[in-house]
Design an enzyme around this catalytic site. Structure first.
Site, PDB file in Angstrom:
ATOM      1  N   GLU A 157       0.442  -0.788  -2.810  1.00 29.24           N
ATOM      2  CA  GLU A 157       1.906  -0.849  -2.891  1.00 29.24           C
ATOM      3  C   GLU A 157       2.305   0.353  -3.733  1.00 29.24           C
ATOM      4  O   GLU A 157       2.042   0.381  -4.929  1.00 29.24           O
ATOM      5  CB  GLU A 157       2.373  -2.140  -3.571  1.00 29.24           C
ATOM      6  CG  GLU A 157       2.072  -3.415  -2.814  1.00 29.24           C
ATOM      7  CD  GLU A 157       3.080  -3.710  -1.714  1.00 29.24           C
ATOM      8  OE1 GLU A 157       4.087  -2.979  -1.614  1.00 29.24           O
ATOM      9  OE2 GLU A 157       2.847  -4.655  -0.952  1.00 29.24           O
ATOM     10  N   HIS A 208       1.439   0.243   1.687  1.00 30.90           N
ATOM     11  CA  HIS A 208       2.793  -0.317   1.634  1.00 30.90           C
ATOM     12  C   HIS A 208       3.534   0.250   0.411  1.00 30.90           C
ATOM     13  O   HIS A 208       2.972   0.955  -0.399  1.00 30.90           O
ATOM     14  CB  HIS A 208       2.725  -1.842   1.479  1.00 30.90           C
ATOM     15  CG  HIS A 208       2.157  -2.553   2.664  1.00 30.90           C
ATOM     16  ND1 HIS A 208       2.904  -3.394   3.449  1.00 30.90           N
ATOM     17  CD2 HIS A 208       0.913  -2.559   3.195  1.00 30.90           C
ATOM     18  CE1 HIS A 208       2.144  -3.876   4.412  1.00 30.90           C
ATOM     19  NE2 HIS A 208       0.931  -3.388   4.281  1.00 30.90           N
TER      20      HIS A 208
END
Lengths: 94, 310
Positions: free
Chosen positions: B271, B197
Site C-alpha cells: 500500500e 495498491h
C-alpha cells in the site's frame, strides 16, 4: 462525468470500542452513499470516509451525537480533482 | 506525446493511451530485453498487457509485479511506468536489478484493471472496481482484489454488488483476474509476486482470509522488515508490515493469498503513499519519490527471491 463538488473526506480515529462501533454503523447506512477510502480496522487506526455533500450533515451529526471526534482531511474533493486535471493538461501540452 | 521513453514525463499522471504508447516505445527501444505480452482481454475488451523483461533463457524463474488493480489508485500505475523504465536503465548501466535479470525474468502489468482506469479518467475518478455487469443488480463492477480463489466469499468481502468490496459471482469471474490466474498457472515458475495498491503505507503478506499464520511467516516477516527499512532509508516514509489480517483487516479472495497458496512463497502486497492527506488524489509531484522508495523495497524482495531459490 461525475462531479464531487462539496464532497469531503473525513478522518475518524476510533479510540474506544464504542467509537469504533459508531463508525462501523455508518457502513450499514447505504442511503448515505459513503465511500470508505480506509475502512474501520481497529482502535487507533484512521478511517477515511468520502462523504457526498447531501450526506455531510447527517454523518457529522451522527459522529458528534456519539462524541466521536473527526477531522476534515479533504475540504472539497472536486477542488483537488480540478488541480489534478489541470496538471495533467499542462503536462500533456508540455 | 513524447517520442521516446527518455522524454516521457514520469512526474505526471497519464491516460491509458499514453501508458500503452509508453509501453510500445519501451519495447521498440529495447527489443532484446523487453517484450509485450497480451495475456487476455478485459470485460470491455481492452487488451491486458504485461511487459516481460528477460535477457534470455526459457521459462526462467520469474518475478511478477502488478499495479493498478484498483483503478483509482493512480500512483500505482504511475509507479509501474517508472519501474519499467528503471529496469531498463539498470540493465543498460549494469547496476541494480541487472544481476537479477541474469537469472530471472520480470513480468510487469502496469494497468491491471484497464476498464476501471479509463472510467476514472472519463466518468468517475473514484472508481475502484472492474466494469462488469452484475446480473440482477443496477450496480456495476467487482472488486478484483476479492475475486481470487482463496477463501472466496468468506468474511472480509461483500456479497452486495453495490459495495466497493463485492467479491463477484464466483472466483475468477473477472477476466482481469482470470487472465493472471491462467498466466501464473501456465508459467509455473513464478517465485515472487507483488501486487501494488495505495494508500496507507503498508507491506503485507498472507494471509488475509484466515488467522492461521502462513507456514513461511517468519521468513516473510523478516524479509518485510528489510524491505521496509530500505524503503524508509530514502525519504523517511514510515511503513508498517505484517500479515494482511493482523495488520489491516480480514480480507477474503485477495490476490496474494491465492498466489501464496499456489506455492509462490514470496507473495506480497504494497500500500503506497500517503497516510491520509490526499488519499487517492496524491499530487503528481509525489509520483517519482513514491516510485523511487518503493523500488528499493521491491529490489530487496527480488534479490531475496533470487538468493533463496526453492
Amino acid at each position: 462525468t461525475e462531479t464531487f463538488v462539496g464532497h469531503q473526506v473525513l478522518r475518524v480515529t476510533p479510540q474506544s470500542d464504542e467509537e469504533l462501533q459508531k463508525v462501523q454503523e455508518l457502513q450499514d447506512l447505504e442511503h448515505l452513499q459513503l465511500d470508505f477510502w480506509l475502512a474501520p480496522r481497529g482502535l487507533g487506526l484512521p478511517v477515511d470516509i468520502r462523504v457526498p455533500f447531501p450526506s455531510l450533515q447527517a454523518v457529522k451529526a451522527h459522529l458528534e451525537a456519539s462524541g466521536v471526534s473527526y477531522s476534515i482531511m479533504i475540504e472539497d474533493v472536486q477542488a483537488l480533482l480540478d488541480v489534478e486535471q489541470m496538471e495533467m493538461l499542462r503536462s500533456s501540452r508540455r | 506525446l513524447s517520442l521516446n521513453t527518455d522524454t516521457f514525463n514520469y512526474e505526471a499522471y497519464h491516460t491509458i493511451d499514453e501508458i500503452y504508447s509508453f509501453m510500445d516505445m519501451l519495447v521498440a527501444e529495447n527489443p532484446n530485453l523487453v517484450s509485450k505480452l497480451e495475456i487476455g482481454r478485459s470485460t470491455e475488451n481492452r487488451p491486458l498487457y504485461v511487459l516481460k523483461f528477460s535477457t534470455g533463457g526459457t521459462n526462467r524463474p520469474a518475478i511478477w509485479i502488478d499495479t493498478g488493480i484498483h483503478s483509482r489508485e493512480w500512483v500505482t500505475q504511475a509507479s509501474g511506468v517508472w519501474f519499467a523504465k528503471k529496469i531498463v536503465q539498470d540493465h543498460a548501466n549494469n547496476e541494480g536489478v541487472a544481476s537479477i535479470l541474469e537469472t530471472m525474468d520480470i513480468f510487469l502489468e502496469i494497468v491491471t484493471n484497464p476498464d476501471g482506469f479509463v472510467f476514472t479518467h472519463t466518468k468517475n475518478r473514484m472508481w475502484r472496481k472492474t466494469r462488469s455487469k452484475n446480473s440482477g443488480s443496477i450496480c456495476v463492477g467487482v472488486d478484483p482484489n476479492r475475486n481470487w480463489d482463496a477463501g472466496f466469499g468468506d468474511a472480509g468481502a461483500s456479497g452486495n454488488p453495490c459495495t466497493e468490496t463485492y467479491h463477484g459471482p464466483y472466483p475468477n469471474s473477472e477476466p482481469e483476474v482470470k487472465s493472471i490466474v491462467d498466466f501464473v498457472k501456465s508459467h509455473g515458475n513464478i517465485k515472487a509476486f507483488v501486487s501494488i495498491h495505495s494508500y496507507s503505507q503498508l507491506l503485507l503478506y498472507p494471509y488475509g482470509y484466515t488467522e492461521t499464520p502462513a507456514p513461511d511467516e517468519q521468513e516473510l516477516h523478516e524479509l518485510s522488515a528489510k524491505a521496509v527499512a530500505a524503503l524508509t532509508s530514502l525519504y523517511g516514509t514510515k511503513y508498517k508490515y505484517g500479515s494482511i489480517i493482523t495488520t489491516i483487516y480480514r480480507a477474503s479472495g485477495s490476490t496474494v493469498d491465492w498466489t501464496y497458496n499456489q506455492g509462490i512463497k514470496y507473495s506480497f502486497t504494497f500500500e503506497l503513499r500517503d497516510t491520509g492527506r490526499y488519499g487517492f488524489l496524491l499530487p503528481a509531484k509525489q509520483i517519482v519519490p513514491t516510485a523511487e522508495e518503493t523500488w528499493l523495497a521491491l529490489k530487496v524482495i527480488m534479490e531475496h527471491a533470487r538468493d533463496h531459490p526453492y
